[in-house]
Scaffold this motif. Structure first.
Motif, PDB file in Angstrom:
ATOM      1  N   ARG A  32      -5.118 -39.802 -62.985  1.00 34.19           N
ATOM      2  CA  ARG A  32      -4.745 -41.360 -63.163  1.00 34.19           C
ATOM      3  C   ARG A  32      -5.982 -42.148 -63.927  1.00 34.19           C
ATOM      4  N   ASP A  85       0.722 -50.019 -73.068  1.00 31.08           N
ATOM      5  CA  ASP A  85       1.586 -50.747 -71.997  1.00 31.08           C
ATOM      6  C   ASP A  85       3.065 -50.615 -72.346  1.00 31.08           C
ATOM      7  N   GLU A 116      -0.952 -44.350 -65.003  1.00 38.62           N
ATOM      8  CA  GLU A 116      -1.589 -44.911 -63.703  1.00 38.62           C
ATOM      9  C   GLU A 116      -1.885 -44.668 -62.531  1.00 38.62           C
TER      10      GLU A 116
END
Length: 296
Positions: free
Chosen positions: A30, A145, A35
């Motif tokens: 993580r 992202d 994520e």
């Protein structure tokens, strides 16, 4: 496993046991990979979230795990691929071999036409760089992202703005940290060519060029890639931005590849005796960049 379409072999300055723990500890995953992550060997190996291609939910299925190998199926945008981590001791360090089969064609990846599916190889390049920095206790490079059309990242490099700017526009210096031939004309309107002007005589040019502070590259398809530098506590804060693309289809493959290069740029400036951590990289059997000579 089929013949891999992507192969990355990297040297990590940590014992194999520590690398294996970072690959299998959900809390570690993580930090440097995703994520969200859940691991329960020998039955479960999953990661997902906004930093994972097609990561709205986990799409991994564990196939094999032992103390040196982890292999899993990973379905991305409906395409099932097979990923394998293999660890081999190398003195005080570890050679990590990462391979992935059933990826898009090399041409589609280069053209950024394959969406999140096409970003998996550059996703792994960045992930392995962050794995090495995680194990070394260094700050990580920003991840992609995959839920956002905004491609923007900031890093601080422990070097002067003049030195960092030179390492972005001086072809000899760029070649040292990037591990590839690059021809550059460092002025506004000048050309920038990965592989040299013989391969790309004028497809990328400088739309902006302010020595020591800012530069913007314009690609043939209208994509703009810029970097802006400012001094920060004796170092340099550098902001990278990509724009000028279709917001419904962001060029994630190229953006992830650029961020993996940023990790090398940071190491080049900050680590004494730095050299590329990877030994070999291939996409669809084609060498990607320079393969260092590690013999001797």
């Amino acid at each position: 496993m089929h013949e891999p379409d992507f192969l990355l072999r990297a040297t990590i300055a940590a014992p194999a046991k520590a690398v294996y723990e970072a690959l299998t500890d959900p809390a570690a995953l993580r930090v440097w990979l995703a994520e969200h992550a859940e691991v329960e060997l020998p039955g479960r190996y999953e990661f997902w979230g906004r930093f994972t291609p097609d990561g709205a939910e986990p799409h991994q299925r564990l196939l094999h795990a032992d103390e040196r190998t982890i292999r899993f199926a990973w379905t991305v945008e409906g395409h099932e691929t097979t990923v394998e981590f293999q660890l081999d001791e190398d003195g005080d360090g570890t050679v990590l071999t990462l391979s992935q089969a059933d990826l898009p064609s090399f041409e589609d990846v280069l053209a950024d036409r394959a969406g999140a599916f096409g970003a998996t190889s550059t996703f792994w390049s960045l992930a392995v760089a962050n794995l090495a920095d995680y194990l070394a206790g260094r700050p990580l490079t920003p991840m992609v992202d995959f839920t956002s059309p905004e491609l923007r990242a900031e890093v601080v490099i422990d070097a002067s703005p003049e030195a960092v700017f030179d390492s972005l526009v001086n072809p000899d210096t760029v070649g040292r940290w990037m591990g590839a031939k690059v021809d550059i004309e460092p002025w506004q309107g000048g050309r920038y060519a990965m592989g040299g002007f013989d391969l790309d005589p004028g497809g990328i040019t400088f739309a902006e060029f302010e020595p020591g502070r800012k530069a913007t590259l314009r690609f043939a398809d209208g994509l703009l890639s810029s970097w802006e530098l400012e001094g920060s506590a004796g170092g340099t804060r550098i902001t990278f931005v990509q724009s000028g693309f279709d917001a419904t289809n962001p060029p994630y493959p190229g953006w992830a590849g650029w961020l993996s290069g940023v990790a090398d740029l940071r190491g080049f400036h900050e680590l004494p005796g730095w050299r590329p951590g990877w030994r070999k990289m291939e996409i669809a059997g084609v060498p990607a960049g320079f393969e260092p000579d590690y013999e001797g």
